[in-house]
Design an enzyme around this catalytic site. Sequence first.
Site, short mmCIF file in Angstrom:
data_model
loop_
_atom_site.label_atom_id
_atom_site.label_comp_id
_atom_site.label_asym_id
_atom_site.label_seq_id
_atom_site.Cartn_x
_atom_site.Cartn_y
_atom_site.Cartn_z
N SER A 1 -8.54 -2.42 -2.29
CA SER A 1 -9.60 -1.49 -3.13
C SER A 1 -8.99 -0.96 -4.51
O SER A 1 -9.62 -0.71 -5.17
CB SER A 1 -10.00 -0.38 -2.31
OG SER A 1 -8.98 0.37 -2.05
N CYS B 1 -5.46 -3.97 2.90
CA CYS B 1 -6.37 -2.93 3.06
C CYS B 1 -6.61 -2.60 4.46
O CYS B 1 -7.24 -3.69 5.07
CB CYS B 1 -7.31 -3.18 2.31
SG CYS B 1 -8.53 -1.71 2.29
N THR C 1 -8.95 -0.26 5.63
CA THR C 1 -10.17 -0.05 5.70
C THR C 1 -11.02 -1.01 5.81
O THR C 1 -11.93 -1.24 6.30
CB THR C 1 -10.53 1.09 4.25
OG1 THR C 1 -9.47 2.05 4.33
CG2 THR C 1 -11.96 1.73 4.38
N CYS D 1 -2.95 3.43 5.76
CA CYS D 1 -3.48 3.00 4.33
C CYS D 1 -2.48 2.48 3.70
O CYS D 1 -1.44 3.14 3.47
CB CYS D 1 -4.15 4.06 3.86
SG CYS D 1 -4.77 3.83 2.10
N HIS E 1 -2.25 2.45 0.67
CA HIS E 1 -1.74 3.32 -0.76
C HIS E 1 -0.67 4.20 -0.22
O HIS E 1 -0.07 4.67 -1.25
CB HIS E 1 -2.97 4.20 -1.11
CG HIS E 1 -4.09 3.34 -1.82
ND1 HIS E 1 -4.74 2.52 -1.56
CD2 HIS E 1 -4.06 3.54 -3.50
CE1 HIS E 1 -5.37 1.92 -2.60
NE2 HIS E 1 -4.99 2.72 -3.47
#
Length: 282
Positions: A20, A83, A85, A198, A200
């Site tokens: 994302s 990712c 998610t 995650c 990130h």
Amino acid sequence: MGAEDSRRMTRPPKLLIFDSGLGGLTVFSEIVKLRPLAEYLYCADDAGFPYGSWKEPALVSRVVKLMEGLIADHAPDMAVIACNTASTIVLPDLRLHWPNLPFVGTVPAIKPAAERTQSKVISVLGTPGTVARDYTQNLIAQFAGHCSVTLVGSKRLASLAESYMHGERVSDADIVAEIAPCFKEEGGRRTDAIALACTHYPLLINEFKRLAPWPVEWIDPAPAIARRADQLLAERGFGPDVSGDRPASRSAIFTSGACPPAPLATTLARYGLERTVFAPTA
Ligand code: DGL
């Protein structure tokens, strides 16, 4: 297996890495260590960021639609959904649509956390979407039945990591507020392993270590994902020594079509992502 797959490849593989936003760079950089000469296309769906609050059916349709365009335009040899998610809901659809393309996903590292903990008190730090998934619940039931597991769905950490990558200041207090719920003390035992669910979050790992109330093992699955990608490429005939003498191109796509501002362009250049291709929003 197609005719091309059954023999040894004489060209470097082309990998599509998808997230994302910029979190997938944590996976990308581990794959690059194993496959420095491959061709890379990094796609950040910044027009859809953050994925953490999307409803599941809408997110599945979005990712499938974006992949349709990316696969048609770039014909990758492998796609890495960097990712959690998205991976926790979209992989079955992607594999159904493109049965001949290997997809490597990124799912919460609950098994390694449950294997490494001594205290049997672990946490899973992900987006609100990831911690709510059936997929995550199933991993806990399958691998962490002997542990006390705290699920922490952070609303802000992915955005804080994006700010950090854009060269903006991220306050300690903001990070502490997001990671604090991971740290539990129960009957003389306390959390000693936290799965970073995650992609990130490893971007902020130094801050997490510095700000943690006590030391824990932060589990980043990126090296294991990279080994899986490397192994699948080898199975497809892309041996480790298949190369020209220079790395192939590494480019980035931002679905918003926005030009990366200077500090981000500098960060991307550090990852070797010099060429930025713009794409229309899905
Ligand atoms: N990097 C993504 C993940 O691994 C999610 C960030 C977001 O879009 O909320 O889950």
